[in-house]
Design an enzyme around this catalytic site. Sequence first.
Site, PDB file in Angstrom:
ATOM      1  N   LYS A  35      -2.213  -2.485   7.887  1.00 36.84           N
ATOM      2  CA  LYS A  35      -3.283  -2.040   8.524  1.00 36.84           C
ATOM      3  C   LYS A  35      -3.524  -2.445   9.787  1.00 36.84           C
ATOM      4  O   LYS A  35      -3.080  -3.646  10.207  1.00 36.84           O
ATOM      5  CB  LYS A  35      -4.613  -2.159   7.911  1.00 36.84           C
ATOM      6  CG  LYS A  35      -4.803  -1.562   6.539  1.00 36.84           C
ATOM      7  CD  LYS A  35      -6.147  -1.655   5.853  1.00 36.84           C
ATOM      8  CE  LYS A  35      -6.320  -0.577   4.736  1.00 36.84           C
ATOM      9  NZ  LYS A  35      -7.804  -0.666   4.171  1.00 36.84           N
ATOM     10  N   TYR A  76      -9.662 -11.226  -6.930  1.00 38.88           N
ATOM     11  CA  TYR A  76      -8.574 -11.155  -7.902  1.00 38.88           C
ATOM     12  C   TYR A  76      -8.986 -12.471  -8.662  1.00 38.88           C
ATOM     13  O   TYR A  76      -8.772 -12.735  -9.922  1.00 38.88           O
ATOM     14  CB  TYR A  76      -7.346 -11.321  -7.368  1.00 38.88           C
ATOM     15  CG  TYR A  76      -6.775 -10.077  -6.906  1.00 38.88           C
ATOM     16  CD1 TYR A  76      -6.598  -9.056  -7.598  1.00 38.88           C
ATOM     17  CD2 TYR A  76      -6.611  -9.830  -5.376  1.00 38.88           C
ATOM     18  CE1 TYR A  76      -6.399  -7.835  -6.998  1.00 38.88           C
ATOM     19  CE2 TYR A  76      -6.332  -8.776  -4.871  1.00 38.88           C
ATOM     20  CZ  TYR A  76      -6.193  -7.596  -5.742  1.00 38.88           C
ATOM     21  OH  TYR A  76      -5.684  -6.428  -5.205  1.00 38.88           O
ATOM     22  N   ARG A  78      -0.334  -2.550  -6.469  1.00 41.69           N
ATOM     23  CA  ARG A  78      -0.648  -3.448  -5.536  1.00 41.69           C
ATOM     24  C   ARG A  78      -1.682  -4.345  -6.163  1.00 41.69           C
ATOM     25  O   ARG A  78      -1.450  -5.822  -6.132  1.00 41.69           O
ATOM     26  CB  ARG A  78      -1.296  -2.991  -4.478  1.00 41.69           C
ATOM     27  CG  ARG A  78      -1.701  -3.829  -3.004  1.00 41.69           C
ATOM     28  CD  ARG A  78      -2.008  -3.034  -2.110  1.00 41.69           C
ATOM     29  NE  ARG A  78      -2.763  -3.957  -1.127  1.00 41.69           N
ATOM     30  CZ  ARG A  78      -2.455  -4.635  -0.251  1.00 41.69           C
ATOM     31  NH1 ARG A  78      -1.140  -4.770  -0.042  1.00 41.69           N
ATOM     32  NH2 ARG A  78      -3.200  -4.990   0.748  1.00 41.69           N
ATOM     33  N   ARG A 134       0.736  -1.143  -0.052  1.00 38.15           N
ATOM     34  CA  ARG A 134       0.000  -0.082  -0.038  1.00 38.15           C
ATOM     35  C   ARG A 134       0.807   1.062  -0.118  1.00 38.15           C
ATOM     36  O   ARG A 134       2.140   1.036   0.426  1.00 38.15           O
ATOM     37  CB  ARG A 134      -0.946   0.047   1.292  1.00 38.15           C
ATOM     38  CG  ARG A 134      -1.929  -1.130   1.233  1.00 38.15           C
ATOM     39  CD  ARG A 134      -2.454  -1.076   2.629  1.00 38.15           C
ATOM     40  NE  ARG A 134      -3.516  -2.247   2.844  1.00 38.15           N
ATOM     41  CZ  ARG A 134      -3.211  -3.271   3.529  1.00 38.15           C
ATOM     42  NH1 ARG A 134      -2.330  -3.449   4.063  1.00 38.15           N
ATOM     43  NH2 ARG A 134      -4.152  -4.275   3.396  1.00 38.15           N
ATOM     44  N   HIS A 150      -2.186   2.378  -5.824  1.00 42.79           N
ATOM     45  CA  HIS A 150      -2.574   1.114  -5.530  1.00 42.79           C
ATOM     46  C   HIS A 150      -2.794   0.220  -6.665  1.00 42.79           C
ATOM     47  O   HIS A 150      -3.236  -1.082  -6.501  1.00 42.79           O
ATOM     48  CB  HIS A 150      -4.330   1.408  -4.988  1.00 42.79           C
ATOM     49  CG  HIS A 150      -4.735   0.535  -3.626  1.00 42.79           C
ATOM     50  ND1 HIS A 150      -3.825   0.405  -2.567  1.00 42.79           N
ATOM     51  CD2 HIS A 150      -5.755  -0.486  -3.486  1.00 42.79           C
ATOM     52  CE1 HIS A 150      -4.226  -0.416  -1.589  1.00 42.79           C
ATOM     53  NE2 HIS A 150      -5.398  -0.953  -2.106  1.00 42.79           N
ATOM     54  N   HIS A 185      -3.934  -9.315   3.763  1.00 44.96           N
ATOM     55  CA  HIS A 185      -5.363  -9.274   4.102  1.00 44.96           C
ATOM     56  C   HIS A 185      -5.803 -10.056   5.281  1.00 44.96           C
ATOM     57  O   HIS A 185      -5.463 -11.228   5.252  1.00 44.96           O
ATOM     58  CB  HIS A 185      -6.190  -9.794   2.680  1.00 44.96           C
ATOM     59  CG  HIS A 185      -6.391  -8.843   1.506  1.00 44.96           C
ATOM     60  ND1 HIS A 185      -6.513  -9.413   0.381  1.00 44.96           N
ATOM     61  CD2 HIS A 185      -5.965  -7.514   1.507  1.00 44.96           C
ATOM     62  CE1 HIS A 185      -6.385  -8.296  -0.363  1.00 44.96           C
ATOM     63  NE2 HIS A 185      -6.098  -7.179   0.186  1.00 44.96           N
TER      64      HIS A 185
END
Length: 300
Positions: free
Chosen positions: A173, A280, A248, A149, A245, A271
């Site tokens: 995150k 994806y 990514r 990110r 992004h 994630h």
Amino acid sequence: MEWNETIENFSNFLKFERNFSDNTLDAYIRDIRKFKTYAEENLESAKPKTISYEDLQEYLVQQSKQKISERTQARWISSIKSFFKFLLEEEIREDNPATLLEGPKLGLYLPDTLSTEDIERITKSIDISTDLGIRNQCMIEVLYGCGLRVSELIDLKISDINFKEGFIKVEGKGKKIRFVPLAKYTSKLIKNYIENVRINNKINKKYEDILFLNSRGSAMSRVIVFIIIKELAEKAGIRKNISPHTFRHSFATHLLQNGADLRFIQEMLGHSSITTTEIYTHLKTEELHDVILKYHPRNI
């Protein structure tokens, strides 16, 4: 309890109890401050504990007239619901006026990606005869090669790079740590940048361990990275609306196309849920759909 104090308490709750990332936290608080402004200007004496369901509905109707994307509207509703749920749990209110709010129905969101040819065009458009060009090339390759990110890119520390073992430590995150493999090509570019470009900077002591620096020897900002990528895409003749992004997304898509396991990709992206990564697989299905339409004899 007045607006400012309530919003500050809500911010602390999201940060320390919900462990929101800085970017998500900023977005939620910005949404609530926007509603506060609306309430003060249009709802007489409206306070957090007196706002009604009808007030919220009217606010969202007014906002929807501004031709804002459905995805942004959905986030507004999420912010408002979280805010009033917090007020209920803190016993500031005895009811939750946001319970029945419904967001716009969102279709499947498929992120934009770049082909390997697009990425080559972008990297080849960089003038690597300059220090700035060497830094920018290195940033692009780290974004794409490691699937970071933009916030992770600008916070990346030299001490988090293990050149010997070939990986980088990334704080994602919610301050979750993950380890991402570092390709030899990307590693070589980082070493070149550190040894031949970064060393020439007069570095601000506060940022001595930060990898990517601006001309003042301080950390890069998100905005500058966005601008650099927009300019490079334009120079390379890429007409897609790309951002940091996008690299990514491309990282994940290319891994999947080349046979990588979805759970491996989930780990590399950081994630928390496999559901997020499964987007994806839709990209791969969409690609297969296009191939069939193009090459199947019944469609010629």
